[in-house]
Design an enzyme around this catalytic site. Structure first.
Site, PDB file in Angstrom:
ATOM      1  N   ILE A  28       1.041  -1.102  -0.140  1.00 60.08           N
ATOM      2  CA  ILE A  28      -0.063  -0.023   0.065  1.00 60.08           C
ATOM      3  C   ILE A  28       0.699   1.209  -0.035  1.00 60.08           C
ATOM      4  O   ILE A  28       0.707   2.197  -0.892  1.00 60.08           O
ATOM      5  CB  ILE A  28      -0.997   0.034   1.042  1.00 60.08           C
ATOM      6  CG1 ILE A  28      -1.927  -1.064   0.970  1.00 60.08           C
ATOM      7  CG2 ILE A  28      -1.871   1.454   1.277  1.00 60.08           C
ATOM      8  CD1 ILE A  28      -2.819  -1.192   2.429  1.00 60.08           C
ATOM      9  N   GLY A  31       6.786   4.819   4.482  1.00 62.26           N
ATOM     10  CA  GLY A  31       7.034   5.991   5.187  1.00 62.26           C
ATOM     11  C   GLY A  31       8.158   5.858   6.258  1.00 62.26           C
ATOM     12  O   GLY A  31       8.896   4.813   6.175  1.00 62.26           O
ATOM     13  N   THR A  32       8.656   6.815   6.938  1.00 64.08           N
ATOM     14  CA  THR A  32       9.739   6.760   7.692  1.00 64.08           C
ATOM     15  C   THR A  32       9.469   5.612   8.803  1.00 64.08           C
ATOM     16  O   THR A  32      10.521   4.868   9.237  1.00 64.08           O
ATOM     17  CB  THR A  32       9.961   7.970   8.416  1.00 64.08           C
ATOM     18  OG1 THR A  32       8.763   8.600   9.255  1.00 64.08           O
ATOM     19  CG2 THR A  32      10.607   8.998   7.696  1.00 64.08           C
ATOM     20  N   TYR A  33       8.595   5.221   9.203  1.00 61.59           N
ATOM     21  CA  TYR A  33       8.131   4.094  10.095  1.00 61.59           C
ATOM     22  C   TYR A  33       8.399   2.885   9.543  1.00 61.59           C
ATOM     23  O   TYR A  33       8.574   1.864  10.317  1.00 61.59           O
ATOM     24  CB  TYR A  33       6.539   4.395  10.428  1.00 61.59           C
ATOM     25  CG  TYR A  33       5.576   4.541   9.525  1.00 61.59           C
ATOM     26  CD1 TYR A  33       5.160   3.162   8.954  1.00 61.59           C
ATOM     27  CD2 TYR A  33       5.253   5.614   8.753  1.00 61.59           C
ATOM     28  CE1 TYR A  33       4.498   3.012   7.688  1.00 61.59           C
ATOM     29  CE2 TYR A  33       4.204   5.485   7.675  1.00 61.59           C
ATOM     30  CZ  TYR A  33       3.939   4.192   7.108  1.00 61.59           C
ATOM     31  OH  TYR A  33       3.294   4.079   6.092  1.00 61.59           O
ATOM     32  N   ARG A  35       6.534  -0.125   6.267  1.00 61.24           N
ATOM     33  CA  ARG A  35       5.785  -0.032   5.204  1.00 61.24           C
ATOM     34  C   ARG A  35       4.240  -0.851   5.527  1.00 61.24           C
ATOM     35  O   ARG A  35       4.252  -1.247   6.599  1.00 61.24           O
ATOM     36  CB  ARG A  35       6.283  -1.254   4.003  1.00 61.24           C
ATOM     37  CG  ARG A  35       7.657  -0.654   3.772  1.00 61.24           C
ATOM     38  CD  ARG A  35       8.487  -2.144   3.128  1.00 61.24           C
ATOM     39  NE  ARG A  35       9.026  -1.504   1.794  1.00 61.24           N
ATOM     40  CZ  ARG A  35       8.812  -1.843   0.578  1.00 61.24           C
ATOM     41  NH1 ARG A  35       7.989  -2.565   0.508  1.00 61.24           N
ATOM     42  NH2 ARG A  35       9.361  -1.112  -0.523  1.00 61.24           N
ATOM     43  N   VAL A  36       3.305  -0.687   4.556  1.00 62.57           N
ATOM     44  CA  VAL A  36       1.961  -0.831   4.835  1.00 62.57           C
ATOM     45  C   VAL A  36       1.540  -1.909   3.871  1.00 62.57           C
ATOM     46  O   VAL A  36       2.065  -1.609   2.567  1.00 62.57           O
ATOM     47  CB  VAL A  36       1.062   0.293   4.796  1.00 62.57           C
ATOM     48  CG1 VAL A  36      -0.586  -0.327   5.402  1.00 62.57           C
ATOM     49  CG2 VAL A  36       1.257   1.046   6.214  1.00 62.57           C
ATOM     50  N   LYS A  53       0.904  -3.178   8.969  1.00 63.36           N
ATOM     51  CA  LYS A  53       1.813  -1.960   9.352  1.00 63.36           C
ATOM     52  C   LYS A  53       3.066  -2.575   9.803  1.00 63.36           C
ATOM     53  O   LYS A  53       2.882  -3.136  11.100  1.00 63.36           O
ATOM     54  CB  LYS A  53       1.121  -0.800  10.107  1.00 63.36           C
ATOM     55  CG  LYS A  53       2.140   0.468  10.098  1.00 63.36           C
ATOM     56  CD  LYS A  53       1.531   1.579  10.576  1.00 63.36           C
ATOM     57  CE  LYS A  53       2.072   2.753  10.754  1.00 63.36           C
ATOM     58  NZ  LYS A  53       1.276   4.129  11.265  1.00 63.36           N
ATOM     59  N   ASP A 156      -1.763  15.092  14.637  1.00 62.86           N
ATOM     60  CA  ASP A 156      -1.150  15.169  13.072  1.00 62.86           C
ATOM     61  C   ASP A 156      -2.398  14.951  12.222  1.00 62.86           C
ATOM     62  O   ASP A 156      -2.396  14.035  11.347  1.00 62.86           O
ATOM     63  CB  ASP A 156      -0.282  13.968  12.984  1.00 62.86           C
ATOM     64  CG  ASP A 156       0.523  14.098  11.515  1.00 62.86           C
ATOM     65  OD1 ASP A 156       0.513  15.228  10.968  1.00 62.86           O
ATOM     66  OD2 ASP A 156       1.263  13.217  11.267  1.00 62.86           O
TER      67      ASP A 156
END
Lengths: 335, 326
Positions: A28, A31-33, A35-36, A53, A156
């Site tokens: 999907i 990001g920095t965190y 993957r999804v 996630k 956020d």
């Protein structure tokens, strides 16, 4: 050491494998965190789809990176989602771990508000129906009121973090910056120097407030409300980048954008603000409203209350849900 | 959750019946007595408290870390694991969850520093050998980072906790109790995290039990108004172990009320909706715990108990050193 090794081996042997529980359907986003992924449960009784996630393993250290445990953001998101249960908050089904990585199994939502805005702004080039706007806004406030009732600040809110299912149900997502704000051990600003994406950042944050409240989330919702009506961000500035600075830079352009629309905050409108030059252009927001797709006076009133400069005077999520705007036709769906 | 204990995971997922044995405890209790196991818990929670003190962490962080530790050992046994790195992971995670994070390496360094010396001279061959030093906390940041995930898994990723302190403070203010009562009850509450009461009773029951115990053993009238109940854990043991500070009558402004504070508190307890039996159960557990603490000699006891706990049954050599780790 030996006991610890033996304990881990016992635990590892008992653990079901992620791929045995879920079938990965596709990628999907990232990001920095981490993957999804989109996934489906292998449990035959469960025909639901999920977003998995996968968090990256964190590192710290001056000389060479060593594993540093789960990030503050993953810790927050998991800790909070594990407690929350609300139709308008992205639900966490379970958390799995494998090879020292953590996976959040979240309910799946097809769209996010950013996609919806881009589709209507670029492909369709026509405003969102007021019924849709009002339904999104009401559900967003409903989810936010629940967070605030639980002493949680989201910090956020922006279109990309607000998901929408195919049935039109709004789900507030990404609680990686969210935190409990009751009786903080340290001032909120000490923990995270920058919160909220700049276009949705409340004036008290832009002006460097040490303490802030749930009013920052309402400001962001006000910005999203305006964006749903006009299909473009209400305060769209060029962000000043950190560029290795120790302290966050003053977002001059963002403040200018807000003042262009709302006028300069005066001491009368915002007694907490005393260092700014006196200026007043109360008519400015009227001009902005003429560009919005809604002609509702009540809608204008609600927007004005959400974009109140003084955080003390800004409307709460609960109050906003009771606003006459939602009593007018078209009435929001899902209420 | 933050707003309501009743819908929290603490109540719905992690509240255990008062009298059901915990699997982790059971496995230890086949090897050592309840009192000995309690002494080990006292030792490991002392380690948490000491590291927290060195790092100037807040009491809420300590309470969370000790609760995480109790959760981990609900299903795991001291005889099968090394609790030092688990204690370290608990503190590191609790500091993050309570929004006062510190670098992992700081926790690891503080643990290593605290556990630098062998428990007793018996442990190291010469009492100061470097191999013995490394043996008690040979873990690196990477090891603790890894264990943090195991800890989270053991807790099924439920981390948010409510603690008794807020309620305790509000109750003492509402009942107009002297500061010394709050202080003693506060220390008793701290001590409750060294027992499994935090897994078996809601935080408000623990707050009430701490207050009840304080008022029962140390009647507010008997306390000097300016008395400080002491700042060390030892003082609490003494104070609640039947050594009340006998000072002059309380200088509490009582607005000419004819009843004593104790009577007022007694009446107030009688009118509670929380069953007194629950409060009494927690008080009993705490008293039993203090009784063990009174006869606790950390340096000798811990290594002796660990030796019995960790040596394989049957062919256990009676004088073998404890295999704390390695």
């Amino acid at each position: 050491m030996e006991l610890t090794r033996a304990y881990k081996a016992r635990r590892d042997a008992r653990r079901p494998r992620l791929v045995d529980r879920y079938e990965i359907l596709g990628f999907i986003s990232s990001g920095t965190y981490g993957r999804v992924y989109k996934a489906r449960s292998r449990d035959s009784d469960d025909d639901g789809e999920y977003a998995i996630k996968a968090f990256k393993v964190e590192k710290e250290g001056e000389s060479g990176l060593v594993a540093a445990g789960i990030s503050q953001s993953a810790c927050r998101e998991i800790a909070l989602c594990r407690e929350l249960s609300h139709i308008n908050i992205m639900a966490l089904r379970e958390v799995l771990t494998e090879n020292h990585a953590i996976y959040m199994i979240l309910e799946y939502a097809e769209h996010d508000l950013l996609q919806v805005l881009q589709y209507h702004g670029h492909e369709e080039r026509k405003p969102l129906p007021e019924l849709t706007v009002k339904s999104f806004l009401w559900q967003l406030l409903n989810g936010l009121a629940y967070l605030h009732a639980n002493w949680i600040l989201h910090r956020d809110l922006k279109p990309a973090n607000i998901l929408v299912t195919t049935k039109g149900v709004v789900k507030i997502g990404d609680l990686g910056l969210a935190r409990v704000y009751r009786q903080p051990l340290l001032p909120l600003a000490d923990g995270d120097r920058v919160v909220v994406t700049v276009w949705y950042r409340a004036p008290e944050l832009l002006l460097g407030a040490k303490h802030y409240t749930k009013a920052i989330d309402i400001w962001a919702v006000g910005c999203i409300f305006a964006e749903l009506l006009t299909l473009r961000p209400i305060f769209k500035s060029e962000e000043v980048k950190m560029d290795g600075r120790k302290t966050p830079p003053f977002q001059r352009h963002q403040v200018v954008k807000i003042i262009e629309v709302l006028g300069t905050p005066t001491v009368a409108r915002w007694p907490g603000v005393v260092d700014l030059p006196e200026y007043s252009n109360l008519a400015a927001i009227r001009d902005y409203w003429k560009t919005c797709s809604s002609k509702s006076e009540q809608g204008f009133d609600l927007l004005r209350l959400m974009l109140e400069y003084d955080p003390e005077r800004r409307i709460s999520a609960d109050q906003a849900m009771d606003h006459p705007y939602f009593q007018e036709e078209p009435k929001p769906a899902f209420k | 959750m933050a707003a309501s204990y009743w819908s929290s995971s603490q109540r719905l997922r992690w509240l255990m019946p008062a009298n059901v044995a915990l699997p982790g405890h059971e496995r230890d209790l086949t090897r050592v007595s309840w009192a000995d196991r309690t002494k080990l818990t006292l030792h490991y929670t002392n380690v948490i408290q000491s590291v927290a003190k060195r790092m100037m962490l807040r009491q809420r962080v300590v309470a969370s870390a000790m609760t995480y530790f109790q959760r981990f050992y609900a299903n795991n046994a001291y005889c099968e694991t090394d609790p030092y790195p688990i204690a370290c992971a608990c503190l590191y995670l609790a500091a993050k969850v309570e929004e006062t994070p510190h670098h992992l390496r700081t926790f690891v360094n503080e643990m290593r520093e605290l556990l630098r010396h062998p428990l007793s001279a018996r442990d190291g061959t010469d009492g100061k050998s470097t191999t013995a030093n490394a043996a008690r906390f040979p873990y690196t940041s990477a090891d603790i980072a890894e264990l943090e995930i195991y800890l989270l898994e053991e807790m099924d990723f439920y981390m948010i906790l409510q603690h008794p302190y807020d309620l305790l403070t509000r109750l003492c203010a509402e009942l107009q109790l002297p500061q010394s009562v709050l202080q003693t009850a506060w220390f008793v509450t701290n001590d409750s995290f060294r027992t499994d009461a935090c897994l078996r009773y809601p935080p408000h029951v623990i707050a009430l039990a701490a207050l009840y115990l304080t008022c029962a053993l140390q009647p507010p009238e008997a306390q000097a108004p300016a008395s400080s109940a002491g700042t060390s854990m030892g003082t609490v043991t003494e104070a609640t172990g039947g050594n009340p500070i006998l000072g002059p009558g309380s200088a509490l402004p009582n607005a000419g009320a004819p009843v004593t504070i104790t009577e007022r508190v007694k009446d107030w307890f009688a009118g509670l909706s929380t069953p007194l039996t629950e409060i009494a159960e927690v008080a009993q557990r705490l008293l039993a715990f203090y009784h063990v603490w009174d006869s606790f000699h950390e340096t000798e006891d811990v290594s002796a108990i660990l030796a019995r706990l960790r040596t394989p049954e049957a062919n256990a050599p009676p004088t073998a050193g404890p295999s704390t780790s390695t």
